[in-house]
Each structure stands twice: as structure tokens, then as C-alpha cells.
Enzyme design. Structure first.
Site, mmCIF file in Angstrom:
data_model
loop_
_atom_site.group_PDB
_atom_site.id
_atom_site.type_symbol
_atom_site.label_atom_id
_atom_site.label_comp_id
_atom_site.label_asym_id
_atom_site.label_seq_id
_atom_site.Cartn_x
_atom_site.Cartn_y
_atom_site.Cartn_z
ATOM 1 N N GLY A 240 -52.627 -6.089 -102.450
ATOM 2 C CA GLY A 240 -51.380 -6.846 -102.444
ATOM 3 C C GLY A 240 -51.013 -7.309 -101.051
ATOM 4 O O GLY A 240 -49.832 -7.447 -100.713
ATOM 5 N N ASP B 177 -44.818 -9.876 -100.387
ATOM 6 C CA ASP B 177 -43.622 -9.838 -99.547
ATOM 7 C C ASP B 177 -43.564 -8.584 -98.672
ATOM 8 O O ASP B 177 -43.132 -8.651 -97.517
ATOM 9 C CB ASP B 177 -42.364 -9.902 -100.415
ATOM 10 C CG ASP B 177 -42.130 -11.288 -100.999
ATOM 11 O OD1 ASP B 177 -42.747 -12.248 -100.487
ATOM 12 O OD2 ASP B 177 -41.348 -11.403 -101.960
ATOM 13 N N LYS C 63 -45.658 -9.038 -95.648
ATOM 14 C CA LYS C 63 -45.082 -10.008 -94.729
ATOM 15 C C LYS C 63 -43.866 -9.448 -93.996
ATOM 16 O O LYS C 63 -43.693 -9.668 -92.797
ATOM 17 C CB LYS C 63 -44.692 -11.268 -95.502
ATOM 18 C CG LYS C 63 -44.209 -12.411 -94.620
ATOM 19 C CD LYS C 63 -43.961 -13.653 -95.447
ATOM 20 C CE LYS C 63 -43.552 -14.836 -94.558
ATOM 21 N NZ LYS C 63 -43.319 -16.055 -95.350
ATOM 22 N N ASP D 165 -59.883 -10.885 -108.350
ATOM 23 C CA ASP D 165 -59.074 -10.346 -109.437
ATOM 24 C C ASP D 165 -59.171 -8.822 -109.415
ATOM 25 O O ASP D 165 -60.270 -8.262 -109.365
ATOM 26 C CB ASP D 165 -59.604 -10.899 -110.764
ATOM 27 C CG ASP D 165 -58.680 -10.591 -111.933
ATOM 28 O OD1 ASP D 165 -58.053 -9.518 -111.924
ATOM 29 O OD2 ASP D 165 -58.607 -11.426 -112.844
ATOM 30 N N HIS E 89 -39.450 4.889 -98.299
ATOM 31 C CA HIS E 89 -39.322 4.448 -96.908
ATOM 32 C C HIS E 89 -38.149 5.113 -96.188
ATOM 33 O O HIS E 89 -38.109 5.139 -94.961
ATOM 34 C CB HIS E 89 -39.226 2.918 -96.820
ATOM 35 C CG HIS E 89 -37.932 2.341 -97.319
ATOM 36 N ND1 HIS E 89 -37.765 1.923 -98.617
ATOM 37 C CD2 HIS E 89 -36.759 2.108 -96.686
ATOM 38 C CE1 HIS E 89 -36.552 1.450 -98.769
ATOM 39 N NE2 HIS E 89 -35.911 1.552 -97.624
ATOM 40 N N GLU F 24 -23.299 -0.522 -99.399
ATOM 41 C CA GLU F 24 -23.889 -1.797 -99.012
ATOM 42 C C GLU F 24 -22.838 -2.881 -99.201
ATOM 43 O O GLU F 24 -22.288 -3.036 -100.304
ATOM 44 C CB GLU F 24 -25.129 -2.106 -99.842
ATOM 45 C CG GLU F 24 -26.262 -1.110 -99.606
ATOM 46 C CD GLU F 24 -27.451 -1.336 -100.517
ATOM 47 O OE1 GLU F 24 -28.585 -1.116 -100.050
ATOM 48 O OE2 GLU F 24 -27.252 -1.717 -101.683
ATOM 49 N N HIS G 20 -34.220 7.894 -102.870
ATOM 50 C CA HIS G 20 -33.654 7.972 -101.518
ATOM 51 C C HIS G 20 -32.590 9.060 -101.388
ATOM 52 O O HIS G 20 -32.655 9.917 -100.494
ATOM 53 C CB HIS G 20 -33.023 6.630 -101.120
ATOM 54 C CG HIS G 20 -33.944 5.464 -101.201
ATOM 55 N ND1 HIS G 20 -35.302 5.553 -101.031
ATOM 56 C CD2 HIS G 20 -33.684 4.143 -101.445
ATOM 57 C CE1 HIS G 20 -35.839 4.352 -101.157
ATOM 58 N NE2 HIS G 20 -34.895 3.495 -101.413
#
Length: 457
Positions: free
Chosen positions: A13, A17, A20, A86, A169, A207, A231
Site C-alpha cells: 500500500g 495516503d 504520503k 495485484d 500510533h 477535537e 487509543h
């Protein structure tokens, strides 16, 4: 190269995103610190060649304000390899193995949806590269307890548990490590963290923003699955788990697993779900959606250390600020020796873990002037935390080195799902709340003894 280091990093992958936004900048940091010096093979189905892949990575660096011409960036870009194919085709994994060369101890990073984990693990195994390897997988690791168990069983067909690194994370956030250091490096703090001294624990993840362009994803997920099961329960475990011992890093993973396993499963009576006004108008959201953008829960921990201490967690969008804080409120003094109401003068220990780092201790001192009336003051330790290292820099580096302490273990993941499973879906009705507020007023009923929520500033 150390025996526990890998000789290749393979990213499935790699044109997505996450790569990136996070992965490529993190790889530059790893190169700069001398942690990464092995081939990095990207695997995806984008119709690209190596040149296009490297340009994609370079643009990622520019977007993250990293100069692609800097020495560590050039080195990182030079380490990149690319396989286009693939993920359902065995030829893709054979091409991957060729790009890996003679290396036999790889770290495979699966930056793909969980439904692909099994097929990728099978492909790696058929290519003869599973033995001795490590595999990093992104959340969500399941959508409920049953799916998490099934996913673990699928992965274990090809990799032993000690080879699986489940990414949360938040475990890579430097301020969460500050909680560990504050607890275990200060001899006057840890002895107070128990039922004899603590009146209440609160964790707030606020948030100020809405779901924006993530409506389709969020409406299939909700706050409980998105941030509480993973989290927030990991943050809670960091606050209340027993100290690790000298047997090694696994003792800390054991301690956190025992804590989450000792949490009582949630019930509708101790759960409040909310949805901000206008949520149903978001693109990709069902106009009749009952998915929560806010949740508040009251937990009980059945351990000798924490029995009877109320533990409250709330998380929500469109709140007044963006901040995550832990507030540990201590019991008031047993006798008012000053002749004034001191029940409101509670000591508190607070940790700000996002954004930035702050530790504050609320103490009572004498109010200036005549008399001996007490008042509260905060002692604050604040700093810019880990600005030179991204969370994914820390996480990928730990996996490259074989350090599992920053990752979620199977037993802990499944224990966390057992806690939230009873209130998933529409078991608890959703309450509306106004944007810019702290959520539905029904959450106040979860608080003990008429106490209030600690609202991060």
C-alpha cells in the site's frame, strides 16, 4: 548489522495516503538517525514504475516541509524499490522477493485494509519470506471482538504472535512516554496512585474539528471504534498499570494487558453517545445515521489497586478545543482545620499528551493577605515534546529493531474489544449536542458525587 535487525523493509500500500502523509517523512528521520540503511520495497497496484514512485515519495517530503535534496532524503529515495502488481497474484510476491535480494529477515508493513491481511500474509509465505520476518499492521484490528479473534487466527497461520507488530500510533506519541517517566522516575508520585488516595481519573480527547471529508469512513466506524477501544484504553493502561519489573520490556506489556483485562465490560447505564448538530448533513454520512461522534464512558477496574475508583473517558468532535488530557483527582483532606470549605481544594495531577507536553500538579497554598485561607496553584512542567521525531519514525524504528513495547499485543487488543463490545451499534441511543460544546449534558450523570468534568484549556 545486529542479529535482531532486519535486512529489508517492504511496504504494502506504498502509494496510499498513509505513506504520503506519514511513512516517507518518517523514513527520512530513520535514515538521518542511522536506523534505516536497507532496501525499502514499495508494493502497490498503481501502474507506476520506480521513477514515478520515487517522485511520489519526493512530493510527500515537500508536502511535509522536508527538502528532497537534503542528504538523508536523497539517501532514503535511493533506498526505494518498487513492485507494481495485484495483491491477489502470486507473481507480485515473487517479484517482491526478487527485489529483496538475498535478505531473509524482512519487516513487512501492511498499510492496507484488514481484509487484505490474510492474502498478503499467504503471499509472503508462498514466496518463502515469512520465516524470521516481522509484520506491522495498521488498525483497525477488527471491528468487534469476534472479528478481532478471527483476524488474529488468520495472521497466526503465517506469523507467530511475537512477529506481529500492531500499530496504534498513539503509542508512538512522545508525551505518552512522559507519563511513564513521570510515574516511575518520581518516588513521590507512584505511591499515591491507588484507591487510598485517588478520588477519580478522567481522560478527555477533545477535537475542535468535525469529520470533514471522512464522512463515509467515520459513519462506518464511530468514536468508540475509532479512538476508545484502541487509543484511549492504551492511554488509560499507561496511567494505571503496575510498574514494569527488571525482566524486560514484556513485563510492561504484561502489566497493561492485565489492567485492560480487569476492566468491567461497558453497559448502557455507564455509556453516553452523542452526535453533533449537522453531522447527518456531511457528505458520505447516512441522513438517518445513529453513529456517535462523541462518547463518554464510566469504567470500573476490578483490581486491588484501583477497586472503587471511578474512571471516566470521553472523546468527541466539534468540541471547544483540540486537546487530550489525563486528570487524576486526589481525595480531599480528611479534616477541615481552617474553618472554611476545603472540599473543593482537591489536589490533582494532570498530563497533557496532545498537542505538546505538559505535566501539572495542583497544590494548595495560603492565599496572600491576612488569615490562613488556602487556595489552589498549579506547578507546571511544559516543553515541546519530541519535535525532532515523528510518531511513525519512532514506531517503524522500533519494529526495525525488534522492540515490541510500543505495539499492541493480541491479548490486549481482544481484552479491549471485550470492554466495548456490549455497547457497539445502537444499544445506547445517540444524543444531539451543539457544535463548540463539551457534548451532551447526559454525560454529567456519569460523574460521581456531583463532581464536574475537567475541561482542557
Amino acid at each position: 548489522m545486529a542479529a535482531d535487525r532486519v535486512d529489508a523493509l517492504v511496504i504494502f500500500g506504498a502509494t496510499g495516503d498513509l505513506a504520503k502523509l506519514e511513512t516517507f517523512p518518517a523514513l527520512v528521520g530513520l535514515v538521518d538517525r542511522g536506523v534505516l540503511d536497507v532496501p525499502v520495497i514499495g508494493v502497490a497496484k498503481s501502474g507506476w514504475d520506480l521513477g514515478r514512485f520515487r517522485e511520489y515519495a519526493a512530493q510527500s517530503l515537500r508536502d511535509n516541509r522536508i527538502d528532497p535534496e537534503s542528504a538523508p532524503a536523497r539517501t532514503m529515495l535511493g533506498l526505494l524499490r518498487y513492485v507494481d502488481g495485484d495483491l491477489g497474484d502470486n507473481a507480485t510476491y515473487e517479484a517482491m522477493a526478487r527485489e529483496m535480494g538475498e535478505g531473509r529477515r524482512a519487516l513487512f508493513y501492511l498499510e492496507v485494509p484488514p481484509f487484505l491481511f490474510g492474502r498478503i500474509a499467504e503471499g509472503i509465505s508462498k514466496a518463502g519470506r515469512a520465516e524470521g520476518a516481522r509484520v506491522m499492521v495498521e488498525k483497525p484490528f477488527g471491528t468487534d471482538l469476534a472479528s478481532a479473534i478471527a483476524l488474529n487466527e488468520t495472521m497466526h497461520r503465517y506469523f507467530p504472535e511475537e512477529a506481529i507488530y500492531r500499530v496504534d500510533h498513539w503509542l508512538g506519541l512522545d508525551p505518552l512516554n512522559d507519563v511513564v517517566v513521570a510515574r516511575f522516575a518520581n518516588s513521590m508520585i507512584e505511591p499515591l496512585l491507588n484507591r487510598d488516595h485517588v478520588e477519580m481519573i478522567q481522560i478527555t480527547m477533545a477535537e475542535a474539528f468535525d469529520v470533514a471529508d471522512r464522512g463515509r469512513f467515520y459513519d462506518a466506524t464511530g468514536a468508540i471504534r475509532d479512538v476508545v477501544q484502541n487509543h484511549m484504553l492504551q492511554v488509560l493502561a499507561t496511567v494505571v498499570a503496575n510498574p514494569p519489573d527488571s525482566s524486560g520490556p514484556d513485563s510492561w506489556l504484561d502489566a497493561k494487558s492485565r489492567v485492560i483485562s480487569a476492566l468491567r465490560p461497558l453497559t448502557p447505564e455507564n455509556t453516553v453517545r452523542g452526535q453533533y448538530d449537522g453531522y447527518r448533513e456531511v457528505d458520505g454520512v447516512d441522513p438517518l445515521s445513529t453513529v456517535e461522534s462523541y462518547v463518554a464512558i464510566r469504567l470500573g477496574l476490578d483490581s486491588w489497586r484501583w477497586a472503587g475508583v471511578p474512571i471516566l473517558i470521553r472523546a468527541g468532535k466539534t468540541m471547544p478545543v483540540t486537546a487530550t488530557e489525563i486528570s487524576i483527582r486526589f481525595k480531599p483532606v480528611p479534616l477541615d482545620v481552617f474553618g472554611v470549605d476545603t472540599t473543593h481544594l482537591a489536589n490533582a495531577l494532570r498530563f497533557r499528551i496532545w498537542p505538546g507536553t505538559q505535566i501539572s500538579l495542583t497544590l494548595a497554598g495560603k492565599k496572600p493577605g491576612a488569615g490562613i485561607e488556602p487556595q489552589l496553584q498549579d506547578l507546571v512542567f511544559a516543553e515541546d515534546s519530541g519535535s525532532d521525531m515523528r510518531p511513525y519514525d519512532r514506531l517503524i524504528g522500533a519494529a526495525l529493531d525488534g522492540r515490541r513495547v510500543l505495539f499492541a499485543r493480541q491479548d490486549t487488543v481482544e481484552a479491549a474489544w471485550r470492554v466495548v463490545d456490549p455497547v457497539l451499534g445502537d444499544v445506547v441511543p445517540v444524543q444531539q449536542y451543539a457544535r463548540g460544546t463539551w457534548g451532551p449534558k447526559e454525560a454529567d450523570a456519569l460523574l460521581p458525587n456531583g463532581l464536574g468534568w475537567h475541561d482542557p484549556a
